[in-house]
Write an enzyme that holds these catalytic residues in place. Structure first.
Site, PDB file in Angstrom:
ATOM      1  N   LYS A  22      38.397  47.819  45.618  1.00  0.00           N
ATOM      2  CA  LYS A  22      38.838  46.832  44.614  1.00  0.00           C
ATOM      3  C   LYS A  22      40.109  47.329  43.925  1.00  0.00           C
ATOM      4  O   LYS A  22      41.089  46.607  43.804  1.00  0.00           O
ATOM      5  CB  LYS A  22      37.758  46.632  43.575  1.00  0.00           C
ATOM      6  N   ASN A  23      40.109  48.600  43.490  1.00  0.00           N
ATOM      7  CA  ASN A  23      41.211  49.098  42.656  1.00  0.00           C
ATOM      8  C   ASN A  23      42.436  49.507  43.441  1.00  0.00           C
ATOM      9  O   ASN A  23      43.438  49.922  42.846  1.00  0.00           O
ATOM     10  CB  ASN A  23      40.708  50.231  41.755  1.00  0.00           C
ATOM     11  N   CYS A 116      37.757  44.247  26.765  1.00  0.00           N
ATOM     12  CA  CYS A 116      36.576  43.835  27.532  1.00  0.00           C
ATOM     13  C   CYS A 116      35.416  44.685  27.022  1.00  0.00           C
ATOM     14  O   CYS A 116      35.539  45.403  26.033  1.00  0.00           O
ATOM     15  CB  CYS A 116      36.810  44.038  29.019  1.00  0.00           C
ATOM     16  N   ARG A 121      41.317  48.223  25.755  1.00  0.00           N
ATOM     17  CA  ARG A 121      42.220  48.104  26.915  1.00  0.00           C
ATOM     18  C   ARG A 121      43.648  47.733  26.483  1.00  0.00           C
ATOM     19  O   ARG A 121      44.184  46.706  26.849  1.00  0.00           O
ATOM     20  CB  ARG A 121      41.688  47.077  27.916  1.00  0.00           C
ATOM     21  N   ASP A 305      34.452  55.468  36.387  1.00  0.00           N
ATOM     22  CA  ASP A 305      33.770  54.332  37.014  1.00  0.00           C
ATOM     23  C   ASP A 305      32.461  54.726  37.674  1.00  0.00           C
ATOM     24  O   ASP A 305      31.726  53.854  38.138  1.00  0.00           O
ATOM     25  CB  ASP A 305      34.686  53.663  38.054  1.00  0.00           C
ATOM     26  N   ARG A 397      31.903  41.232  40.436  1.00  0.00           N
ATOM     27  CA  ARG A 397      33.344  41.490  40.265  1.00  0.00           C
ATOM     28  C   ARG A 397      33.794  42.644  41.165  1.00  0.00           C
ATOM     29  O   ARG A 397      34.936  42.688  41.607  1.00  0.00           O
ATOM     30  CB  ARG A 397      33.639  41.856  38.801  1.00  0.00           C
TER      31      ARG A 397
END
Ligand code: EPZ
Length: 421
Positions: A22-23, A116, A121, A305, A397
């Site tokens: 994803k990243n 979030c 952030r 993460d 997500r």
């Protein structure tokens, strides 16, 4: 609303392939704006953050065609340089559209992506980095207007090795005549992957993966075919699913070299972890042993993460473990939910102390962020009885149908619709 229902107590065993990261996929999608030629991306994860990013590209006038895990992006028809407000609030990583749009159009308008669940952030490092390249930044009522008419190569010093800010500056500098240097750059593997993609398109980025990155501006970038690196966080999460259930799992297409911190912690907890160039085999004991301390740090330190997933492992491990979350200011929302399952986690600020208990009990819990949600599913795999994890879409997500991946390893997990909320 959708939820996962997990029947705990089953050992996970088997082999599973790790999908694209994803990243890495998100900044690479943004970087497609740097060229008007077609780009073919393969092995793209089918997750909602990627879908949101595609929505943003389409809103800006780009054409994106997906076929399975492959995606063709054409930005030739791009006709806007203002980020759609609604979408940029939906996904934090829209902020790194800023650099590519500035590189292409020399002007851009974005709205604050907003905080979030895991923290405020802020984007101050993004904006200071762009200002160092001569971008005029005007902020008005949550909208950021950038004028890149006077952009130039330069020296950027990041006060903190921010992943997104490093990526934004790298992309903004791609076609600036001269050489831009980023000092105190983030060293995450996804940065090196973005640089590799950009270089495939004709950019000249060197040093990515180290704290000093040089970007030699080129006239223009051309199209490319590229496969983003595998997802080290999904891989780590799957290893934790085996670890928490006393199972044995083999991962193929794993980014082994980028997982040393995670694999070291899993070994510290009593798992046997064998590695080849792109495979990891983990064999877990019936009950794990707590490590003494885990500190999350920028890469190559332990990845933030993976913090929630490791907290889940500690809940039923022998002994007491301490976890310090140094990267985000509010990333223990999953602890309270785990305590409702019988865990004994004490949180104070950025520190969590976990006293291992022999058994968790199934309960109805709520995911509050992506990785915390995944960690609650892991806890459910171990707990006695049934655990319902609400807000499944948060987990979607970053995980491609996590229930399918875990079921393939023998978990008893299903997705249910729990009425409209
Ligand atoms: C990226 O977020 C990842 N997201 C995050 O993954 C990951 O947790 C994070 O890097 C750290 O590794 C993507 O790549 C899409 P940062 P990013 O800028 O770029 C502060 C996941 O679960 N900061 O390195 O937003 C910030 O508040 C997600 O996949 C500033 O103060 O991370 C945070 O405390 C979650 N000012 C710290 O730096 C800024 O201008 C790290 O943020 C920017 C950041």
């Amino acid at each position: 609303m959708e939820s996962f229902v997990v029947e705990g107590g089953r050992r996970l065993t088997g082999t599973i392939r790790v999908d694209g990261a994803k990243n890495a996929a998100l900044p690479i999608l943004a970087a497609c704006v740097l060229t008007e030629d077609d780009v073919l991306l393969r092995d793209m994860p089918q997750i909602t953050d990627v879908s949101r990013m595609v929505d943003i590209l389409r809103m800006l006038g780009c054409r994106v065609e997906a076929s399975g895990h492959d995606m063709t992006i054409s930005t030739r028809g791009m006709n806007r340089c203002e980020m759609p407000d609604g979408l940029s609030k939906q996904i934090r990583s829209s902020i790194f559209m800023l650099g590519p749009i500035l590189s292409r159009f020399r002007r851009a308008t974005v709205t604050y992506p907003g905080g979030c669940e895991i923290g405020m952030r802020p984007i101050d490092l993004h904006l200071s980095g762009l200002r160092a390249l001569g971008v005029q930044v005007r902020e008005e009522g949550g909208v950021i207007h950038c004028d890149g008419g006077g952009m130039h190569a330069g020296e950027v010093h990041l006060d903190y090795p921010s992943v997104g800010a490093t990526e934004n500056v790298m992309m903004a500098a791609a076609t600036l005549p001269g050489t831009t240097i980023i000092h105190n750059a983030a060293r995450e593997p996804e940065i090196a992957d973005l640089a590799a993609f950009m270089n495939c398109c004709g950019a000249r980025v060197s040093g990515a993966g180290s704290a000093a990155i040089a970007i030699e501006g080129v006239g223009c970038l051309h199209g490319a075919e590229y496969t983003p690196m595998p997802d080290r966080i999904v891989a780590g999460t799957l290893l934790c699913a085996a670890a928490i259930t006393g199972g044995e799992v083999r991962l193929s297409n794993a980014p082994v070299a980028d997982m040393t911190a995670v694999n070291a912690k899993l070994r510290e907890m009593g798992c046997r972890v064998a590695e080849t160039a792109d495979e990891i085999r983990l064999t877990a004991p019936e009950r794990l042993t707590a490590f003494s301390v885990l500190q999350t740090q920028p890469h190559p330190g332990f990845p933030t993460d993976m913090q929630a997933q490791m907290l889940a492992l500690l809940t039923t491990a022998r002994g007491t473990g301490v976890v310090v979350e140094n990267v985000f200011e509010n990333r223990f929302t999953h602890a309270g939910e785990m305590n409702r399952m019988g865990a004994r986690i004490l949180c104070s600020g950025r520190t969590a102390v976990v006293h291992g208990v022999p058994q968790l009990n199934g309960a109805q819990v709520t995911a509050r962020d992506l990785r915390g949600g995944a960690a609650l599913v892991l806890a459910g795999l171990r707990a006695a009885g049934e655990t319902q994890v609400d807000n499944a879409t948060l987990i979607d997500r970053g995980y491609e149908r996590i229930e399918r991946q875990l079921s393939a390893l023998g978990a008893q997990i299903r997705r249910i619709h729990t009425g409209d909320m």
